[in-house]
Design an enzyme around this catalytic site. Structure first.
Site, short mmCIF file in Angstrom:
data_model
loop_
_atom_site.label_atom_id
_atom_site.label_comp_id
_atom_site.label_asym_id
_atom_site.label_seq_id
_atom_site.Cartn_x
_atom_site.Cartn_y
_atom_site.Cartn_z
N ASP A 328 -11.31 -50.91 15.35
CA ASP A 328 -11.30 -50.06 14.09
C ASP A 328 -9.88 -49.74 13.55
O ASP A 328 -9.15 -49.52 14.80
CB ASP A 328 -12.34 -49.00 13.97
N ASP A 636 -14.69 -45.31 15.83
CA ASP A 636 -15.04 -44.01 15.78
C ASP A 636 -16.21 -43.51 14.81
O ASP A 636 -16.88 -42.66 14.72
CB ASP A 636 -13.87 -43.03 15.55
N ASP A 640 -19.27 -48.31 13.14
CA ASP A 640 -18.74 -49.28 14.28
C ASP A 640 -19.99 -49.27 15.57
O ASP A 640 -19.69 -50.08 16.62
CB ASP A 640 -17.45 -48.42 14.90
#
Length: 898
Positions: A328, A636, A640
């Site tokens: 990410d 985080d 995700d």
């Protein structure tokens, strides 16, 4: 209940949920709906019970083989043999369970335990209730700093901005507008009239209608999708299972051969059966499960010291097999802190150093530091940026944070870097009036006195809008006419900043002799003096760039997967070295139109995936795995989590990570540092390399034992080693050196090698050749000592002497074999005989234990051993060096071929 709430007007949504904006639900109706829809909460992930964990350990194929051997031994009166096998199985199981328990405790310490209150209208009154008690139809009041407690259809919005980064991955707060009604399907990140559970109000205020709670919220749907993604075996689990299966087949074949030979030679069937059990014991490396567990536990401890908590033992090794790391962007590769990096004023571009909200940094022009004392334009621009601002900058020691909108926080930090102290600005120039920001005007104006002797209005907003309202421009601290050429220069610079993925704001002012009587945009925000632009971005982490470079050196491909805009994601990816050209980026919506085959081709070429949904992330990870990659997914946010679970190795951030992400991942980074992943990968590679070393060591020893027994039977000789002696060899003699091999320091160039083929077995071709040569050498050396013993003492009462010579020769062979196992191609003298001190201690300890069982009366009776004299010792020592010499010659030959 109606869906697609963003297609409905506020009145339609209220009607569908049978509620009103002014009165909300009644307390009685709220109770009824709470019974119907359930609590506004996600069920905690159910932990495995002790029994379930124990069951997982015992059902391992290798453990099953050992348990069967223990049962057979017990039925045949070999209680000591059975007891030793069962003991090692129990130790192995409890070690694994203990380590998993420690990891769970660490995770629980990271989780946030809070139940926020929410401002709600019920029975026409504004009250606070526990967020868990919210139901569809409740009317919620939102203010700056609030966490959105459920999914909402906005009814009112006043300059409302919401940080949705944990859900969508977009780093900049999203402007919300309640009056918008959409036609057709809209992606999550583009629905301005909805607010989502767990997002944070960073600016303004609003009112919302609860439309979904609990598992029906967007976060709840993600949690449900996580539950449907099954846990998959790690590469090491698959390889150990395959090895166990191979050994199981080998055991059955050997037992059948021995029984067949025994029948041909007309031996006692019971004796032949016990001999077959001896061979089964010799074939299975009983200590292997325990040693793998212990070595992985040690690796787990090392990773924890390097800020990576590993929840599952086998995930330690999986990290070392990684071929692709999907990351990410927001908060993982970037700092999740907006930072002003460029300023344009007076025809010049200024660079702003420093990252995050820390005021440490400088403003420079052509590499020369610039301050407000010597640059009037910079002074006025930074003053406007700081005063047209509702955020608060907090600095405590080396820690800096902001309260409010991240964009405005970045402007406060910039003012401090320029030398325009916020305390002096606030104390000298009070805000006496304002025209708040709104999404239609895209501007904000505040009024201050004492700055230009007269009252001044300062305006901040979208550059093109602000510029359109200006008739003059500030040049060298003086006002000048804003002609078409200067206007085009500003717009060109704004476009240049935007192409670099910078979020741009424009600044202007207007002087007033007296405070205007009519404070409206039309009356005030016109005929202004344009001052300049700022360009800001959520900057990449400095350490991430070095970590990505190391990934590439190690043959690991980094991929960025983000919910942010394409230009922003691509700019960060280029800065970090993830991408080198624009054609390496793709939008998530393009993936929705692709077949599985097309997607598998796309992931081979694209390195940046932007504006992706949680479903897109899972698609990308799945496609990579289908292409044969061992995929790690870091992140985080809640968005995700499904991809984290789908990946071979899921990695969550421990500081900024949501509880959903942390509960789903196998690894948690306690410092939120992408570089920690690379350290963990290196540790994983070292651990796997060491596992290969001690597996090869144990198998060469065990295969040697099998050949010794099998060849002696084929030669119609008494068995050289009885079951209890073989168990001692496998569980005591071999285990300590194998453990020491498990902590062998890594090769210096281990991160310069490409990742191994995910399908490569633990026993590759070179290892198989080494195992074959060593097992033959061990067999030859041991049988040599045994045959000499038989020649001297015969097969009668003196058989114990011959067996003792075989037993001691085999032990010394295996201890010396441990030293050749330290490297596949470097000799003992190249790596240093004493550089692995743990191996020196382990082999010395195993040698002492051998002396104890041979020479201590009670023990040598239990193990059917005899004292050895000088001539026997000379034969044992002479034959024992054969495997060592053979191993070192093999390395020299291999080196010459290379």
């Amino acid at each position: 209940m109606e869906k697609n709430w963003y297609n409905q007007s506020p009145d339609e949504a209220l009607k569908n949920l049978s509620t009103t904006k002014d009165k909300g639900l009644s307390q009685e109706e709220a109770k009824v709906r709470l019974e119907k829809y359930g609590k506004n909460a996600l069920e905690a992930e159910k932990k495995k019970s002790f029994g379930e964990k124990l069951k997982e350990q015992i059902l391992d194929p290798m453990i099953i083989i050992l348990m069967l051997a223990a049962l057979v031994s017990a039925f045949n009166g070999e209680a000591l043999d059975a007891g030793i096998i069962i003991a090692i199985v129990i130790v192995n199981a409890f070690l694994s369970i203990y380590q998993e328990g420690k990891a769970e405790e660490a995770i629980e310490a990271l989780q946030k335990m809070s139940s926020p209150k929410t401002k709600v209208i019920r029975d026409g009154e504004h009250i606070e209730v526990d967020s868990k008690a919210l139901v569809p139809g409740d009317i919620i009041i939102l203010e700056t700093g609030d966490i959105v407690p459920a999914d909402l259809r906005l009814l009112e919005s006043s300059n409302l901005k919401i940080d949705e980064s944990s859900l969508t991955g977009e780093s900049v707060p999203v402007e919300k507008e309640a009056s918008v009604v959409y036609d057709g399907k809209m992606e999550i990140g583009d629905r301005e009239n909805l607010a989502y559970s767990s997002s944070i109000v960073t600016y303004g205020r609003g009112m919302g209608l609860v439309i979904e709670t609990g598992h029906e919220t967007e976060i709840g749907k993600i949690a449900t999708s996580i539950a449907t993604v099954g846990d998959e075996q790690t590469p090491l689990q698959r390889k150990l299972a395959k090895l166990s299966k191979t050994l199981g087949i080998l055991v059955l074949v050997i037992c059948a051969v021995v029984l067949g030979v025994g029948i041909l030679y007309k031996h006692d069937p019971r004796e032949m059966f016990m001999t077959a059990i001896s061979l089964a014991v010799a074939a299975v490396p009983e200590g292997l499960p325990a040693i793998v567990t212990i070595v992985l536990s040690i690796g787990m401890g090392k990773m924890a010291e390097k800020n990576a908590i590993v929840k599952k033992l086998l995930a330690v090794e999986t990290l070392g097999t990684t071929t692709v790391i999907c990351s990410d962007k927001t908060g993982t590769l970037t700092q999740n802190e907006m930072t002003v990096v460029k300023v344009f004023t007076d025809g010049h571009v200024y660079d702003v150093s420093g990252t995050g909200y820390s005021p440490e940094g400088d403003v420079t022009r052509k590499d020369a530091k610039v301050t407000i004392e010597e640059d009037e334009n910079l002074k006025i621009l930074s003053s406007i940026a700081a005063l047209t601002n509702d955020a608060k900058l907090q600095v405590k020691g080396e820690e800096a944070s902001i309260i409010g909108d991240p964009t405005e926080g970045a402007l406060l930090t910039f003012a401090e870097k320029a030398g325009n102290g916020l305390k002096e600005l606030y104390s000298n120039f009070d805000r006496i009036e304002e025209i708040p920001f709104d999404s239609d005007r895209k501007m904000m104006t505040t009024f201050h006195d004492k700055i230009f002797d007269d009252i001044a209005s300062f305006t901040k907003g979208a550059p093109d809008v602000v510029l359109e309202r200006c008739s003059k421009i500030l040049i060298d601290g003086k006002e000048a006419e804003l002609d078409e050429k200067l206007r085009e220069e500003v717009l060109a610079k704004n476009s240049e900043f935007a192409r670099s993925a910078l979020r741009c704001l424009g600044y202007a002012y207007r002087k007033h002799r007296d405070m205007p009587s009519e404070i409206t945009s039309e009356n005030i925000e016109k005929d202004m003096v344009f001052v300049g632009l700022t360009g800001m971005i959520d900057p990449s982490r400095p350490e991430a760039k070095a970590a990505i470079k190391e990934c590439r050196t190690a043959g690991i491909r980094p991929i960025m997967i983000t919910g942010d805009y394409l230009e922003t994601g691509l700019a960060i990816a280029k800065d970090l070295g993830i991408a080198t050209s624009d054609d390496q980026a793709i939008l998530g919506r393009e993936l929705n139109e692709m077949s599985e085959e097309e997607l598998r081709e796309v992931v081979k070429k694209k390195s940046v995936f932007t504006r992706v949904s949680p479903e897109n992330k899972v698609q990308i990870v799945t496609a990579l795995k289908q292409n044969g990659h061992i995929t790690a997914m870091t992140g985080d946010g809640v968005n995700d989590a499904p991809a984290i679970k789908k990946a071979d190795i899921g990695i969550a951030m421990g500081i900024t990570g949501t509880d959903v992400a942390k509960n789903t991942a196998e690894v948690i980074l306690t410092d939120d540092n992408f570089a920690t992943i690379v350290n963990a990968v290196e540790e994983g590679r070292i651990i796997y390399s060491n596992i290969k070393k001690f597996v090869a060591y144990l198998l060469s020893c065990n295969l040697g034992e099998v050949l010794i027994v099998l060849i002696s039977i084929l030669m119609n000789l008494p068995v050289p080693l009885i079951p209890i002696q073989l168990l001692w060899l496998n569980l005591v003699t071999d285990s300590f050196p194998a453990l020491a091999l498990g902590v062998e320091r890594g090769e210096a160039d281990i991160m310069k090698e490409p990742p191994r083929d995910p399908d490569e077995p633990i026993l590759d071709t070179e290892i198989k050749i080494t195992v074959a040569i060593q097992s033959i050498a061990i067999t030859f050396a041991t049988l040599l000592a045994y045959l000499v013993g038989l020649k001297w003492y015969g097969t009668g009462e003196g058989l114990g002497h011959a067996r003792t010579m075989a037993f001691s020769a085999l032990i010394i062979c295996e201890l010396l074999r441990a030293y050749t196992s330290r490297s596949i191609d470097k000799t003992v003298f190249q790596i240093g005989v004493f550089t692995n001190k743990k191996l020196v201690l382990a082999t010395f300890f195993s040698f002492l234990l051998m002396l104890v069982v041979i020479y201590v009366p009670v023990l040598n009776d239990a193990f059917s051993l005899m004292d050895l004299g000088p001539k026997e010792i000379a034969v044992v020592l002479g034959s024992s060096v054969i495997p060592l010499v053979a191993g070192e010659i093999q390395k020299k030959v291999r080196f010459k071929k290379k």
